[in-house]
Design an enzyme around this catalytic site. Structure first.
Site, PDB file in Angstrom:
ATOM      1  N   ARG A 242       0.362  -1.291   0.082  1.00 23.54           N
ATOM      2  CA  ARG A 242      -0.332   0.083  -0.329  1.00 23.54           C
ATOM      3  C   ARG A 242       0.766   0.910   0.026  1.00 23.54           C
ATOM      4  O   ARG A 242       1.907   1.261   0.627  1.00 23.54           O
ATOM      5  CB  ARG A 242      -1.583   0.140   1.084  1.00 23.54           C
ATOM      6  CG  ARG A 242      -1.543   1.205   1.355  1.00 23.54           C
ATOM      7  CD  ARG A 242      -2.836   0.984   2.849  1.00 23.54           C
ATOM      8  NE  ARG A 242      -3.188  -0.530   2.542  1.00 23.54           N
ATOM      9  CZ  ARG A 242      -3.840  -0.304   3.825  1.00 23.54           C
ATOM     10  NH1 ARG A 242      -3.702   0.275   4.723  1.00 23.54           N
ATOM     11  NH2 ARG A 242      -4.591  -1.693   4.191  1.00 23.54           N
TER      12      ARG A 242
ATOM     13  N   THR B  92      -0.757   7.457  -1.168  1.00 22.99           N
ATOM     14  CA  THR B  92      -1.935   7.614  -1.474  1.00 22.99           C
ATOM     15  C   THR B  92      -3.288   6.616  -0.568  1.00 22.99           C
ATOM     16  O   THR B  92      -4.100   6.572  -1.193  1.00 22.99           O
ATOM     17  CB  THR B  92      -1.724   7.569  -2.802  1.00 22.99           C
ATOM     18  OG1 THR B  92      -1.051   5.655  -3.871  1.00 22.99           O
ATOM     19  CG2 THR B  92      -0.984   8.245  -4.185  1.00 22.99           C
TER      20      THR B  92
ATOM     21  N   ASP C 124      -1.700  -5.521  12.511  1.00 21.52           N
ATOM     22  CA  ASP C 124      -1.165  -5.725  11.777  1.00 21.52           C
ATOM     23  C   ASP C 124      -0.579  -7.045  11.193  1.00 21.52           C
ATOM     24  O   ASP C 124      -0.158  -8.036  11.829  1.00 21.52           O
ATOM     25  CB  ASP C 124       0.393  -4.914  11.170  1.00 21.52           C
ATOM     26  CG  ASP C 124       1.465  -5.472   9.819  1.00 21.52           C
ATOM     27  OD1 ASP C 124       0.925  -6.514   9.226  1.00 21.52           O
ATOM     28  OD2 ASP C 124       1.270  -4.050   8.948  1.00 21.52           O
TER      29      ASP C 124
ATOM     30  N   ASP D 211       2.744  -8.572  10.205  1.00 22.93           N
ATOM     31  CA  ASP D 211       3.484  -8.190  11.795  1.00 22.93           C
ATOM     32  C   ASP D 211       3.666  -9.737  12.273  1.00 22.93           C
ATOM     33  O   ASP D 211       4.572 -10.031  13.293  1.00 22.93           O
ATOM     34  CB  ASP D 211       3.691  -7.285  12.029  1.00 22.93           C
ATOM     35  CG  ASP D 211       4.599  -5.686  11.136  1.00 22.93           C
ATOM     36  OD1 ASP D 211       5.474  -6.212   9.933  1.00 22.93           O
ATOM     37  OD2 ASP D 211       3.860  -4.607  10.491  1.00 22.93           O
TER      38      ASP D 211
END
Length: 212
Positions: free
Chosen positions: A107, A111, A203, A206
């Site tokens: 990502r 943006t 996440d 992670d």
């Protein structure tokens, strides 16, 4: 399993129990990996509920038996890297003959749109029912991009399997690919300013690999 607006929410008690453990910030990487594999396997059972079957006859040790086997198209699992890898082994435990594809995307921090960096699919993807796996359906950009790529390679029968989804991600996939059914264990509240699902589970990549 409940269904609304093309979204199938898998409410099986074992799925919900294990999802709650995945959400818990005290769950370490090993347990997180094990739980994600288990949830993916349980959810894949529901995702494949309507696979076509055909009647066959087999010889048992004591006689002839009529049964059913899966017929029609074969299956493929496409993991959105990197967190989707945590779901692949669970699906393969249920469907060991499935082929596996990978779609690498990150990502853009400014943006929030997906940027592709790796794509590899089975050569016969157009002949297979495809299950796209990604634990978190957040903005929906990565999932929509993966489905775009699969369609470009000839794939037509596609389903999306995620653990947790935000309404924003569901809306994005519905907008770009309205015919693709979405299977989740939970639809959460929203995205925060960093495009993380709230309450979500953090996440997933992670937490899977201990890199947070």
């Amino acid at each position: 399993m409940s269904q609304a607006g093309g979204v199938h929410v898998i409410e099986h008690p074992l799925v919900q129990h294990k999802l709650t453990m995945l959400r818990d910030e005290r769950t370490g990487p090993k347990d997180f990996r094990d739980l994600m594999e288990e949830v993916a396997m349980l959810m894949a059972y529901e995702v494949t509920r309507d696979l076509a079957t055909e009647t066959v006859e087999v010889q048992t040790p004591v006689g002839r038996a009529v049964g059913r086997i899966v017929s029609g198209k074969k299956l493929a699992v496409v993991a959105i890297l990197r967190a989707g890898l945590g779901m692949v082994s669970g699906v393969l435990r249920l469907i060991p003959a499935a082929k596996v594809g990978h779609f690498g995307v990150y990502r853009d921090p400014d943006t929030l749109e997906p940027v592709r960096y790796y794509q590899k699919l089975p050569q016969d993807i157009r002949e297979r029912d495809v299950i796209v796996v990604d634990p978190m359906l957040a903005t929906g950009g990565s999932a929509a991009a993966a489905i775009d790529f699969i369609k470009q390679q000839g794939g037509t029968s596609i389903r999306l399997l995620s653990l947790v989804a935000a309404p924003e991600g569901i809306a994005r996939v519905h907008r770009d690919h309205p015919e693709v059914p979405i299977f989740v264990a939970a639809v959460d509240e929203c995205l925060n300013d960093h495009a993380y699902i709230v309450p979500g589970l953090g996440d997933a990549g992670d937490r899977l690999y201990g890199t947070r």
